[in-house]
Design a protein around this motif. Structure first.
Motif, PDB file in Angstrom:
ATOM      1  N   ALA A 301      30.652  40.151  42.261  1.00  0.00           N
ATOM      2  CA  ALA A 301      31.514  38.348  42.238  1.00  0.00           C
ATOM      3  C   ALA A 301      31.271  38.145  43.424  1.00  0.00           C
ATOM      4  CB  ALA A 301      33.025  39.256  42.023  1.00  0.00           C
ATOM      5  N   GLY A 302      30.168  36.783  43.376  1.00  0.00           N
ATOM      6  CA  GLY A 302      29.935  36.560  44.798  1.00  0.00           C
ATOM      7  C   GLY A 302      28.047  36.553  45.231  1.00  0.00           C
ATOM      8  N   MET A 303      27.846  35.690  45.838  1.00  0.00           N
ATOM      9  CA  MET A 303      25.975  36.095  46.089  1.00  0.00           C
ATOM     10  C   MET A 303      26.180  36.724  47.501  1.00  0.00           C
ATOM     11  SD  MET A 303      25.306  32.225  46.696  1.00  0.00           S
ATOM     12  CE  MET A 303      23.714  32.153  47.366  1.00  0.00           C
ATOM     13  N   SER A 304      27.506  37.886  47.968  1.00  0.00           N
ATOM     14  CA  SER A 304      26.964  38.759  48.915  1.00  0.00           C
ATOM     15  C   SER A 304      27.444  40.448  47.940  1.00  0.00           C
ATOM     16  CB  SER A 304      28.049  39.087  49.891  1.00  0.00           C
ATOM     17  OG  SER A 304      29.947  38.625  49.705  1.00  0.00           O
ATOM     18  N   SER A 305      28.134  39.584  46.369  1.00  0.00           N
ATOM     19  CA  SER A 305      28.139  41.397  45.828  1.00  0.00           C
ATOM     20  C   SER A 305      26.747  42.063  46.043  1.00  0.00           C
ATOM     21  CB  SER A 305      29.139  40.426  44.032  1.00  0.00           C
ATOM     22  OG  SER A 305      27.645  40.516  43.827  1.00  0.00           O
ATOM     23  N   ARG A 306      26.965  43.108  45.114  1.00  0.00           N
ATOM     24  CA  ARG A 306      25.985  44.023  44.940  1.00  0.00           C
ATOM     25  C   ARG A 306      24.838  44.303  44.090  1.00  0.00           C
ATOM     26  NH1 ARG A 306      28.067  50.784  46.416  1.00  0.00           N
ATOM     27  NH2 ARG A 306      29.114  50.157  48.817  1.00  0.00           N
ATOM     28  N   LEU A 307      25.497  43.290  43.076  1.00  0.00           N
ATOM     29  CA  LEU A 307      24.146  42.972  42.105  1.00  0.00           C
ATOM     30  C   LEU A 307      23.795  41.934  42.736  1.00  0.00           C
ATOM     31  CD1 LEU A 307      27.023  43.714  38.461  1.00  0.00           C
ATOM     32  CD2 LEU A 307      24.897  45.254  39.507  1.00  0.00           C
ATOM     33  N   PHE A 308      24.734  40.819  43.094  1.00  0.00           N
ATOM     34  CA  PHE A 308      23.395  39.947  43.212  1.00  0.00           C
ATOM     35  C   PHE A 308      22.882  40.192  44.215  1.00  0.00           C
ATOM     36  CE2 PHE A 308      22.547  35.685  45.492  1.00  0.00           C
ATOM     37  CZ  PHE A 308      22.662  34.852  44.020  1.00  0.00           C
ATOM     38  N   GLN A 309      22.853  41.005  45.365  1.00  0.00           N
ATOM     39  CA  GLN A 309      22.160  41.487  46.366  1.00  0.00           C
ATOM     40  C   GLN A 309      21.048  42.796  45.659  1.00  0.00           C
ATOM     41  OE1 GLN A 309      22.014  40.656  49.663  1.00  0.00           O
ATOM     42  NE2 GLN A 309      23.093  38.410  48.719  1.00  0.00           N
ATOM     43  N   GLU A 310      21.340  43.342  45.005  1.00  0.00           N
ATOM     44  CA  GLU A 310      20.187  44.209  44.893  1.00  0.00           C
ATOM     45  C   GLU A 310      18.953  43.602  43.242  1.00  0.00           C
ATOM     46  OE1 GLU A 310      18.236  47.336  44.816  1.00  0.00           O
ATOM     47  OE2 GLU A 310      19.686  47.065  46.027  1.00  0.00           O
ATOM     48  N   VAL A 311      19.560  42.800  42.187  1.00  0.00           N
ATOM     49  CA  VAL A 311      19.031  42.180  41.313  1.00  0.00           C
ATOM     50  C   VAL A 311      18.319  41.120  41.247  1.00  0.00           C
ATOM     51  CG1 VAL A 311      19.048  41.568  38.894  1.00  0.00           C
ATOM     52  CG2 VAL A 311      20.682  43.222  39.585  1.00  0.00           C
ATOM     53  N   ARG A 312      18.984  40.156  42.326  1.00  0.00           N
ATOM     54  CA  ARG A 312      18.356  38.564  42.637  1.00  0.00           C
ATOM     55  C   ARG A 312      17.562  38.611  43.578  1.00  0.00           C
ATOM     56  NH1 ARG A 312      20.832  32.612  41.542  1.00  0.00           N
ATOM     57  NH2 ARG A 312      19.268  31.791  43.308  1.00  0.00           N
ATOM     58  N   GLU A 313      18.504  39.290  45.047  1.00  0.00           N
ATOM     59  CA  GLU A 313      17.778  39.143  46.308  1.00  0.00           C
ATOM     60  C   GLU A 313      16.778  39.719  46.834  1.00  0.00           C
ATOM     61  OE1 GLU A 313      19.611  35.733  48.497  1.00  0.00           O
ATOM     62  OE2 GLU A 313      19.748  35.607  45.822  1.00  0.00           O
ATOM     63  N   ARG A 314      16.920  40.898  46.762  1.00  0.00           N
ATOM     64  CA  ARG A 314      16.495  41.920  46.566  1.00  0.00           C
ATOM     65  C   ARG A 314      14.762  42.397  45.635  1.00  0.00           C
ATOM     66  NH1 ARG A 314      20.734  44.912  47.757  1.00  0.00           N
ATOM     67  NH2 ARG A 314      21.645  45.078  50.322  1.00  0.00           N
ATOM     68  N   ARG A 315      15.279  41.684  44.605  1.00  0.00           N
ATOM     69  CA  ARG A 315      14.203  42.327  43.284  1.00  0.00           C
ATOM     70  C   ARG A 315      13.558  40.924  42.697  1.00  0.00           C
ATOM     71  NH1 ARG A 315      14.469  47.769  41.892  1.00  0.00           N
ATOM     72  NH2 ARG A 315      16.304  49.294  42.852  1.00  0.00           N
ATOM     73  N   GLY A 316      14.446  39.582  42.697  1.00  0.00           N
ATOM     74  CA  GLY A 316      14.367  39.037  41.703  1.00  0.00           C
ATOM     75  C   GLY A 316      13.795  39.241  40.608  1.00  0.00           C
ATOM     76  N   LEU A 317      14.731  39.333  40.321  1.00  0.00           N
ATOM     77  CA  LEU A 317      14.640  40.084  38.600  1.00  0.00           C
ATOM     78  C   LEU A 317      15.753  39.068  37.445  1.00  0.00           C
ATOM     79  CD1 LEU A 317      15.162  43.851  38.524  1.00  0.00           C
ATOM     80  CD2 LEU A 317      12.681  42.822  38.141  1.00  0.00           C
ATOM     81  N   ALA A 318      16.582  38.773  38.536  1.00  0.00           N
ATOM     82  CA  ALA A 318      17.272  37.794  37.332  1.00  0.00           C
ATOM     83  C   ALA A 318      17.714  36.511  38.109  1.00  0.00           C
ATOM     84  CB  ALA A 318      18.296  38.315  36.789  1.00  0.00           C
ATOM     85  N   TYR A 319      17.779  35.422  37.591  1.00  0.00           N
ATOM     86  CA  TYR A 319      18.968  34.566  38.143  1.00  0.00           C
ATOM     87  C   TYR A 319      20.858  33.958  38.361  1.00  0.00           C
ATOM     88  CZ  TYR A 319      19.985  29.682  39.269  1.00  0.00           C
ATOM     89  OH  TYR A 319      21.558  28.204  39.459  1.00  0.00           O
ATOM     90  N   MET A 336      29.354  44.140  32.740  1.00  0.00           N
ATOM     91  CA  MET A 336      28.656  43.244  33.403  1.00  0.00           C
ATOM     92  C   MET A 336      27.131  42.569  33.045  1.00  0.00           C
ATOM     93  SD  MET A 336      26.932  47.425  35.631  1.00  0.00           S
ATOM     94  CE  MET A 336      27.667  47.884  33.944  1.00  0.00           C
ATOM     95  N   TYR A 337      27.194  41.557  33.761  1.00  0.00           N
ATOM     96  CA  TYR A 337      25.237  40.686  32.398  1.00  0.00           C
ATOM     97  C   TYR A 337      24.467  40.183  33.543  1.00  0.00           C
ATOM     98  CZ  TYR A 337      23.512  36.209  30.990  1.00  0.00           C
ATOM     99  OH  TYR A 337      22.837  35.796  30.679  1.00  0.00           O
ATOM    100  N   ALA A 338      23.322  40.466  32.610  1.00  0.00           N
ATOM    101  CA  ALA A 338      22.388  39.722  33.705  1.00  0.00           C
ATOM    102  C   ALA A 338      21.536  38.998  32.237  1.00  0.00           C
ATOM    103  CB  ALA A 338      21.704  40.567  34.287  1.00  0.00           C
ATOM    104  N   GLY A 339      20.732  37.820  32.583  1.00  0.00           N
ATOM    105  CA  GLY A 339      19.746  36.814  32.019  1.00  0.00           C
ATOM    106  C   GLY A 339      18.364  37.630  32.686  1.00  0.00           C
ATOM    107  N   CYS A 340      17.356  37.881  32.160  1.00  0.00           N
ATOM    108  CA  CYS A 340      15.831  38.313  33.044  1.00  0.00           C
ATOM    109  C   CYS A 340      14.632  38.361  31.323  1.00  0.00           C
ATOM    110  CB  CYS A 340      15.777  39.440  33.196  1.00  0.00           C
ATOM    111  SG  CYS A 340      16.595  41.579  32.172  1.00  0.00           S
ATOM    112  N   THR A 341      13.143  38.354  32.148  1.00  0.00           N
ATOM    113  CA  THR A 341      12.742  38.248  30.952  1.00  0.00           C
ATOM    114  C   THR A 341      12.512  39.395  30.106  1.00  0.00           C
ATOM    115  OG1 THR A 341      11.043  39.272  32.204  1.00  0.00           O
ATOM    116  CG2 THR A 341      11.378  36.648  32.423  1.00  0.00           C
ATOM    117  N   PRO A 342      11.994  39.662  29.062  1.00  0.00           N
ATOM    118  CA  PRO A 342      11.947  40.553  28.337  1.00  0.00           C
ATOM    119  C   PRO A 342      11.210  41.376  28.931  1.00  0.00           C
ATOM    120  CG  PRO A 342      11.792  38.765  26.805  1.00  0.00           C
ATOM    121  CD  PRO A 342      11.628  38.536  27.876  1.00  0.00           C
TER     122      PRO A 342
END
Length: 478
Positions: A301-319, A336-342
């Protein structure tokens, strides 16, 4: 307040001060109607809600019983805006529009609420109009057929939203045959099959004095509201002189249910895959709910969360990436949820599951605990600036929890959560049966190594119902 305040169903009057010097009062009328208010110093508006503890999980089947056929709860929510013997649908709309107010309703899995937000001077009008809708809806046959079309359009709109579809598939997969796994609004088939008689039966069986809970927050005078409410309900034909007891709250004993799918795929040629991973959680009143709030703040929950940091910020895998918990009277889910390319769906699914397992194995830091406490406290305080939130808090307290918890007590409970509590909860969640629901251009092989290989798989192509696809594959599906 120094602790939560219990709300016994047999207590006729309660009054206490909550955080911020708001005054909370509760009155149980002889007929069984319950009225809860929270008067907030300095407020110039108020939000009022009329609640019944009947939701989509209470619907009993296609032929209709006391809880109506599948989709009746949502159908009825629409119909109460379509007129009474004294007000047309336009009259109901104009009543709020001409004072700049808001009015709407929501159907959930365990309750239905009709609500309005108005200036303090217009609260009496809101009480009258909502009481008229609640007691005296005509369920006009012509309006019934018109609204059937509207609801089908609403379902069609949701069906075009891949995130909505994936969310529904997740609930189906995690809860299986349990009523919590059914869609709140029904589906096109059940709405087409619904009859006015079944919806009317649902209305008369569940919209009674003993079912009604009225909550209001903001600029509200409790005694004046109770008097106005009784006048409105009496004008609608209710005999409030007949003694009655409130309907019992739902039993909070954990229910049993079985996963319907380890992997639920809906094949669509979309640019993105909408991906959910979920597992059983626990009931809304469970003692660990505050630990779950802390875990979720740290995890997703939030931009400092582990999922946000790992999936979006570090790897750029999802918005978009996040986690959430859903709690009901006797069951729950963590997801848990993510939207990403196939092409990235498999990698993202591995990361989501891996981050939860890492949290369970290595726990959280003191810095993360302090950050979560600050985040939850600040978000709660800001939310309570809105009378809508306070009105809803009263409704949940009365219908589900049986106790009222103010901001100070909530923060105290959050502060009592330890790193060991969070790690233990993460371990329990990670050990539960995992379900993956995905909508997009992906195949089952993408989730090898993440999905349970021994669990049932449900696949749906565009335009094919999940049950039909499951039958072809020889798999049971709710």
């Amino acid at each position: 307040m120094n602790s939560a305040v219990a709300l016994p169903l047999e207590t006729t009057e309660l009054s206490f001060r909550a955080a911020g010097d708001s005054l909370v009062r509760r009155t149980l009328l002889p007929s069984g109607v319950r009225v809860l208010t929270e008067a907030v110093p300095g407020a110039r508006s108020a939000t009022i809600g009329y609640w019944v503890a009947v939701g989509s999980r209470d619907e009993s089947g296609p032929h209709g019983t006391s809880a109506g056929s599948y989709g009746s709860t949502h159908f009825l929510e629409h119909l109460l805006f379509k007129g009474t013997p004294t007000r047309t649908a336009l009259d109901l709309a104009v009543a709020f529009d001409e004072v700049g107010g808001e009015h709407n309703a929501l159907t959930a899995k365990e309750y239905t609420c009709y609500y309005a937000k108005v200036q303090d001077r217009d609260l009496g009008m809101a009480v009258d109009v909502l009481a008229d809708m609640f007691t005296s809806s005509t369920l006009d046959p012509v309006e019934f057929e018109n609204e059937r079309g509207v609801i089908l359009e609403e379902l069609g709109m949701a069906g075009d939203d891949p995130a909505d579809v994936a969310g529904e598939r997740l609930f189906e997969s995690v809860f299986g045959d349990h009523p919590l796994g059914r869609p709140i609004g029904g589906n096109p088939d059940t709405i087409r099959a619904a009859t006015r008689d079944a919806v009317h039966e649902h209305y008369r069986a569940n919209y009674r004095p003993q079912d009604l809970v009225v909550t209001a927050a903001g600029a509200v005078d409790h005694d004046a509201l109770v008097a106005r409410l009784q006048d409105g309900l009496t004008a609608g034909g209710w005999d409030l002189g007949v003694a009655g007891s409130p309907v019992p709250r739902r039993v909070g004993v954990p229910t049993s249910y079985s996963r319907a799918a380890a992997l639920n795929l809906t094949h669509r040629p979309n640019e993105q895959v909408n991906l959910f991973l979920g597992m059983p959680g626990f009931a809304a009143g469970n003692d660990r709910r505050h630990t779950l709030s802390v875990l979720n703040a740290i995890f997703g929950a939030g931009m400092s969360s582990r999922l946000f940091q790992e999936v979006r910020e570090r790897r750029g895998l999802a918005y978009s990436v996040y986690s959430f918990g859903a709690g009901y009277s006797d069951a729950g889910m963590f997801a848990m949820y993510a939207g990403c390319t196939p092409g990235k769906a498999g990698e993202v699914a591995k990361i989501l599951r891996g981050e939860l397992e890492r949290l369970a194995e290595h726990g959280v830091t003191d810095v993360e605990l302090r950050r979560a406490s600050g985040q939850l406290g600040g978000a709660s305080a800001l939310a309570l600036e809105d009378s809508d939130t306070r009105m809803s808090r009263l409704g949940r307290a009365e219908l589900t929890l049986g106790e009222f918890t103010d901001l100070d007590e909530g923060l105290r409970r959050i502060a009592a959560v330890t790193a060991e509590d969070v790690a233990a909860l993460a371990a329990d969640l990670a050990a539960g049966p995992l379900s993956i629901a995905a909508v997009g251009a992906v195949g089952a092989e993408v989730f090898d190594g993440v999905a349970d290989p021994s669990g049932p798989v449900v696949e749906e192509s565009a335009g094919v119902a999940p049950a039909a696809a499951a039958a072809r594959a020889g798999e049971a599906h709710a």
